[in-house]
Design a protein around this motif. Sequence first.
Motif, mmCIF file in Angstrom:
data_model
loop_
_atom_site.group_PDB
_atom_site.id
_atom_site.type_symbol
_atom_site.label_atom_id
_atom_site.label_comp_id
_atom_site.label_asym_id
_atom_site.label_seq_id
_atom_site.Cartn_x
_atom_site.Cartn_y
_atom_site.Cartn_z
ATOM 1 N N ARG A 48 0.832 -1.217 0.000
ATOM 2 C CA ARG A 48 0.000 0.000 0.000
ATOM 3 C C ARG A 48 0.862 1.261 0.000
ATOM 4 N NH1 ARG A 48 -5.152 -1.103 3.903
ATOM 5 N NH2 ARG A 48 -5.765 -3.075 2.954
ATOM 6 N N LEU A 49 1.923 1.253 0.775
ATOM 7 C CA LEU A 49 2.812 2.416 0.827
ATOM 8 C C LEU A 49 3.471 2.655 -0.534
ATOM 9 C CD1 LEU A 49 4.410 1.672 4.311
ATOM 10 C CD2 LEU A 49 2.846 3.566 3.781
ATOM 11 N N ARG A 50 3.797 1.579 -1.221
ATOM 12 C CA ARG A 50 4.409 1.693 -2.547
ATOM 13 C C ARG A 50 3.394 2.237 -3.557
ATOM 14 N NH1 ARG A 50 5.309 -3.150 -3.350
ATOM 15 N NH2 ARG A 50 3.854 -3.513 -5.019
ATOM 16 N N ARG A 51 2.158 1.747 -3.491
ATOM 17 C CA ARG A 51 1.116 2.235 -4.397
ATOM 18 C C ARG A 51 0.872 3.734 -4.223
ATOM 19 N NH1 ARG A 51 -3.336 -1.219 -2.856
ATOM 20 N NH2 ARG A 51 -1.986 -2.910 -2.304
ATOM 21 N N GLN A 52 1.032 4.207 -2.995
ATOM 22 C CA GLN A 52 0.845 5.636 -2.708
ATOM 23 C C GLN A 52 2.125 6.431 -2.933
ATOM 24 O OE1 GLN A 52 -2.127 7.092 -2.102
ATOM 25 N NE2 GLN A 52 -2.924 5.059 -2.563
ATOM 26 N N LYS A 53 3.148 5.756 -3.437
ATOM 27 C CA LYS A 53 4.430 6.380 -3.787
ATOM 28 C C LYS A 53 5.150 7.002 -2.589
ATOM 29 C CE LYS A 53 3.041 7.244 -8.588
ATOM 30 N NZ LYS A 53 2.837 5.892 -8.843
ATOM 31 N N LEU A 54 5.024 6.367 -1.435
ATOM 32 C CA LEU A 54 5.760 6.809 -0.246
ATOM 33 C C LEU A 54 7.090 6.073 -0.123
ATOM 34 C CD1 LEU A 54 2.910 7.146 2.403
ATOM 35 C CD2 LEU A 54 3.853 8.877 0.870
ATOM 36 N N GLU A 78 0.227 11.189 5.997
ATOM 37 C CA GLU A 78 0.319 10.535 4.693
ATOM 38 C C GLU A 78 0.459 9.024 4.854
ATOM 39 O OE1 GLU A 78 2.786 12.621 1.444
ATOM 40 O OE2 GLU A 78 3.749 13.153 3.347
ATOM 41 N N VAL A 79 1.257 8.622 5.825
ATOM 42 C CA VAL A 79 1.484 7.196 6.065
ATOM 43 C C VAL A 79 0.191 6.531 6.524
ATOM 44 C CG1 VAL A 79 2.773 5.511 7.444
ATOM 45 C CG2 VAL A 79 3.921 7.581 6.589
ATOM 46 N N ASP A 81 -2.864 7.634 6.110
ATOM 47 C CA ASP A 81 -3.830 7.659 5.010
ATOM 48 C C ASP A 81 -3.511 6.579 3.962
ATOM 49 O OD1 ASP A 81 -5.106 9.820 6.208
ATOM 50 O OD2 ASP A 81 -4.189 11.319 4.886
ATOM 51 N N ALA A 82 -2.238 6.331 3.716
ATOM 52 C CA ALA A 82 -1.821 5.369 2.693
ATOM 53 C C ALA A 82 -2.270 3.948 3.007
ATOM 54 C CB ALA A 82 -0.304 5.402 2.511
ATOM 55 N N SER A 84 -4.986 3.260 4.445
ATOM 56 C CA SER A 84 -6.449 3.360 4.568
ATOM 57 C C SER A 84 -6.919 3.317 6.014
ATOM 58 C CB SER A 84 -7.134 2.244 3.767
ATOM 59 O OG SER A 84 -6.751 2.298 2.425
#
Length: 165
Positions: A48-54, A78-79, A81-82, A84
């Motif tokens: 999920r963190l990768r999909r959100q580009k974090l 941001e983390v 939220d990423a 969900s």
Amino acid sequence: MKLTTKGRYAVTAMLDLALHGDQGPVSLADISARQEISLSYLEQLFSRLRRQKLVVSIRGPGGGYKLSRPAAELYIAEVVDAVSESLDTTRCGNKGDCQNGEKCLTHHLWSDLSDQIHQFLSEISLGDLMRKHEIRQVADRQNRRQSDNGSETINTERLSDQAPA
């Protein structure tokens, strides 16, 4: 409001990554060992963190993850939220149907509290946390423990090829 394990673990893992990322990509196995978080759970979170580009993943021997931006530019909200994670403190999921399909007497109070918590976490970066003396002390203790248990460490080369795409 209760921040669940998903949000807490995501922030913990990202802070660990920030603290150790100056040495190159960090394997999830190393984060797992230091933070005592299940490797399979970390794989789900980092997807999920990768999909959100974090974070970005680095494949191959010596691979792992690194932050997509400097730690000072990655904020805790941001983390959360990423992955969900809801920071909602209302009983109705902020839908306004908390009392027989209508807003309850204290709906706006709890909704405002959710907004305040999100705003608070939006103002704290991973870099801010990294500068805290107490956090550095904990990280140093975890690093010493991992070094002391070196012979029991997971073979991360074997696992790095399995990093999620």
